[in-house]
Design a protein around this motif. Structure first.
Motif, PDB file in Angstrom:
ATOM      1  N   GLU A 108       5.315  10.701   5.498  1.00 49.96           N
ATOM      2  CA  GLU A 108       4.539   9.482   5.749  1.00 49.96           C
ATOM      3  C   GLU A 108       5.400   8.234   5.533  1.00 49.96           C
ATOM      4  OE1 GLU A 108       0.893   7.009   3.686  1.00 49.96           O
ATOM      5  OE2 GLU A 108       1.033   9.150   3.287  1.00 49.96           O
ATOM      6  N   VAL A 109       6.153   8.231   4.455  1.00 52.65           N
ATOM      7  CA  VAL A 109       7.013   7.098   4.113  1.00 52.65           C
ATOM      8  C   VAL A 109       8.081   6.903   5.200  1.00 52.65           C
ATOM      9  CG1 VAL A 109       8.792   6.341   2.475  1.00 52.65           C
ATOM     10  CG2 VAL A 109       6.597   7.186   1.627  1.00 52.65           C
ATOM     11  N   THR A 110       8.661   7.990   5.651  1.00 50.44           N
ATOM     12  CA  THR A 110       9.708   7.922   6.678  1.00 50.44           C
ATOM     13  C   THR A 110       9.159   7.369   7.985  1.00 50.44           C
ATOM     14  OG1 THR A 110      10.897   9.758   5.647  1.00 50.44           O
ATOM     15  CG2 THR A 110      11.419   9.286   7.957  1.00 50.44           C
ATOM     16  N   MET A 111       7.978   7.816   8.367  1.00 49.11           N
ATOM     17  CA  MET A 111       7.366   7.311   9.597  1.00 49.11           C
ATOM     18  C   MET A 111       7.082   5.807   9.472  1.00 49.11           C
ATOM     19  SD  MET A 111       4.129   8.777  11.738  1.00 49.11           S
ATOM     20  CE  MET A 111       2.848   8.127  10.690  1.00 49.11           C
ATOM     21  N   HIS A 112       6.535   5.387   8.322  1.00 47.26           N
ATOM     22  CA  HIS A 112       6.247   3.967   8.108  1.00 47.26           C
ATOM     23  C   HIS A 112       7.547   3.161   8.103  1.00 47.26           C
ATOM     24  CE1 HIS A 112       3.754   0.590   6.731  1.00 47.26           C
ATOM     25  NE2 HIS A 112       4.819   0.253   6.039  1.00 47.26           N
ATOM     26  N   PHE A 113       8.573   3.726   7.517  1.00 43.95           N
ATOM     27  CA  PHE A 113       9.856   3.029   7.481  1.00 43.95           C
ATOM     28  C   PHE A 113      10.359   2.764   8.896  1.00 43.95           C
ATOM     29  CE2 PHE A 113      14.443   2.744   7.487  1.00 43.95           C
ATOM     30  CZ  PHE A 113      14.649   1.741   6.558  1.00 43.95           C
ATOM     31  N   SER A 114      10.371   3.792   9.733  1.00 43.02           N
ATOM     32  CA  SER A 114      10.921   3.606  11.077  1.00 43.02           C
ATOM     33  C   SER A 114      10.011   2.761  11.965  1.00 43.02           C
ATOM     34  CB  SER A 114      11.220   4.955  11.735  1.00 43.02           C
ATOM     35  OG  SER A 114      10.034   5.684  11.920  1.00 43.02           O
ATOM     36  N   ASP A 115       8.693   2.874  11.780  1.00 41.85           N
ATOM     37  CA  ASP A 115       7.755   2.147  12.643  1.00 41.85           C
ATOM     38  C   ASP A 115       7.505   0.705  12.212  1.00 41.85           C
ATOM     39  OD1 ASP A 115       7.482   4.496  14.055  1.00 41.85           O
ATOM     40  OD2 ASP A 115       5.466   4.946  13.319  1.00 41.85           O
ATOM     41  N   VAL A 116       7.541   0.442  10.904  1.00 42.33           N
ATOM     42  CA  VAL A 116       7.154  -0.883  10.399  1.00 42.33           C
ATOM     43  C   VAL A 116       8.278  -1.560   9.617  1.00 42.33           C
ATOM     44  CG1 VAL A 116       5.495  -2.161   8.983  1.00 42.33           C
ATOM     45  CG2 VAL A 116       4.724  -0.189  10.314  1.00 42.33           C
ATOM     46  N   LEU A 117       8.806  -0.880   8.619  1.00 43.59           N
ATOM     47  CA  LEU A 117       9.767  -1.544   7.726  1.00 43.59           C
ATOM     48  C   LEU A 117      11.083  -1.897   8.417  1.00 43.59           C
ATOM     49  CD1 LEU A 117       9.253   0.395   4.376  1.00 43.59           C
ATOM     50  CD2 LEU A 117       8.454  -1.896   4.957  1.00 43.59           C
ATOM     51  N   GLU A 118      11.661  -0.972   9.138  1.00 44.27           N
ATOM     52  CA  GLU A 118      12.945  -1.263   9.786  1.00 44.27           C
ATOM     53  C   GLU A 118      12.820  -2.414  10.788  1.00 44.27           C
ATOM     54  OE1 GLU A 118      16.830  -1.462  10.397  1.00 44.27           O
ATOM     55  OE2 GLU A 118      15.942  -0.184   8.864  1.00 44.27           O
ATOM     56  N   GLU A 171       8.996   1.682  -6.281  1.00 44.36           N
ATOM     57  CA  GLU A 171       9.258   0.567  -7.196  1.00 44.36           C
ATOM     58  C   GLU A 171      10.131  -0.497  -6.535  1.00 44.36           C
ATOM     59  OE1 GLU A 171      10.892   2.595 -10.595  1.00 44.36           O
ATOM     60  OE2 GLU A 171       8.892   2.996 -11.438  1.00 44.36           O
ATOM     61  N   LEU A 172      11.160  -0.058  -5.828  1.00 42.70           N
ATOM     62  CA  LEU A 172      12.045  -1.019  -5.166  1.00 42.70           C
ATOM     63  C   LEU A 172      11.315  -1.752  -4.048  1.00 42.70           C
ATOM     64  CD1 LEU A 172      14.773  -2.383  -4.721  1.00 42.70           C
ATOM     65  CD2 LEU A 172      15.456  -0.394  -3.351  1.00 42.70           C
ATOM     66  N   VAL A 185       0.850  -1.196   0.000  1.00 37.22           N
ATOM     67  CA  VAL A 185       0.000   0.000   0.000  1.00 37.22           C
ATOM     68  C   VAL A 185       0.883   1.242   0.000  1.00 37.22           C
ATOM     69  CG1 VAL A 185      -1.677   1.328   1.353  1.00 37.22           C
ATOM     70  CG2 VAL A 185      -1.985  -1.141   1.062  1.00 37.22           C
ATOM     71  N   LEU A 186       1.917   1.252   0.823  1.00 31.70           N
ATOM     72  CA  LEU A 186       2.837   2.383   0.893  1.00 31.70           C
ATOM     73  C   LEU A 186       3.583   2.571  -0.434  1.00 31.70           C
ATOM     74  CD1 LEU A 186       4.067   4.562   2.784  1.00 31.70           C
ATOM     75  CD2 LEU A 186       5.902   2.913   3.205  1.00 31.70           C
ATOM     76  N   ALA A 187       4.051   1.477  -1.019  1.00 29.19           N
ATOM     77  CA  ALA A 187       4.766   1.558  -2.293  1.00 29.19           C
ATOM     78  C   ALA A 187       3.873   2.163  -3.373  1.00 29.19           C
ATOM     79  CB  ALA A 187       5.248   0.171  -2.722  1.00 29.19           C
ATOM     80  N   LYS A 188       2.639   1.712  -3.424  1.00 29.39           N
ATOM     81  CA  LYS A 188       1.695   2.239  -4.411  1.00 29.39           C
ATOM     82  C   LYS A 188       1.440   3.722  -4.175  1.00 29.39           C
ATOM     83  CE  LYS A 188      -2.840   1.530  -6.440  1.00 29.39           C
ATOM     84  NZ  LYS A 188      -4.055   0.748  -6.446  1.00 29.39           N
ATOM     85  N   ARG A 189       1.291   4.082  -2.909  1.00 26.17           N
ATOM     86  CA  ARG A 189       1.066   5.500  -2.577  1.00 26.17           C
ATOM     87  C   ARG A 189       2.254   6.350  -3.010  1.00 26.17           C
ATOM     88  NH1 ARG A 189      -0.742   9.876  -0.754  1.00 26.17           N
ATOM     89  NH2 ARG A 189      -0.294  10.894   1.220  1.00 26.17           N
TER      90      ARG A 189
END
Length: 137
Positions: A40-50, A103-104, A19-23
């Motif tokens: 938004e992407v940075t927050m998701h990265f630190s909270d979920v992806l990392e 994309e990545l 969902v984030l990638a598409k956004r």
């Protein structure tokens, strides 16, 4: 193939990631305010992806490497590093980078779901899979 129960938490993270990638890709395409989307992407990265990356690296890398799945592990580690690079201080954060990140991330998630997790659930022992699940909770 049906996803092993022990990997389902990581797969749920993947849905959020897609969902984030598409956004990110859509925002870049439509020239939405890049600064807001990057926030938004940075927050998701630190909270979920990392945290997600760390679980995979701490529970899947060594067992898969020991099972001879070196190319899968190398790709996992390479792509995690590339995704982390987007969040290093001083990185440009415009539309091109937003599109490239999306994309990545999308390609990486598809790789994990279609290849890495398939191999992991066929190759790893029940005990090793249980360690993945325990790390998620």
């Amino acid at each position: 193939m049906k996803r092993a129960e022990e990997l389902k938490s990581l797969s749920r993270d993947h849905h959020q990631g897609l969902v984030l990638a598409k956004r990110a890709m859509q925002a870049a395409k439509e020239y939405k305010p890049a600064k807001m989307v990057w926030a938004e992407v940075t927050m998701h990265f630190s909270d979920v992806l990392e945290p997600h990356f760390k679980i995979e690296e701490e529970t899947l890398v060594e067992p898969l490497r020991e099972a001879g799945e070196t190319s899968l592990v190398d790709r996992l580690e390479r792509e995690h590093a590339q995704l982390r690079d987007f969040f290093q201080p001083g990185q440009t954060r415009g539309y091109e980078e937003l599109k490239a990140f999306g994309e990545l991330l999308q390609a990486h998630i598809h790789f994990e779901e279609r290849e890495l997790f398939e191999v992991a659930q066929k190759t790893l022992s029940q005990e090793q899979l249980a360690q993945v699940d325990a790390a998620c909770h």
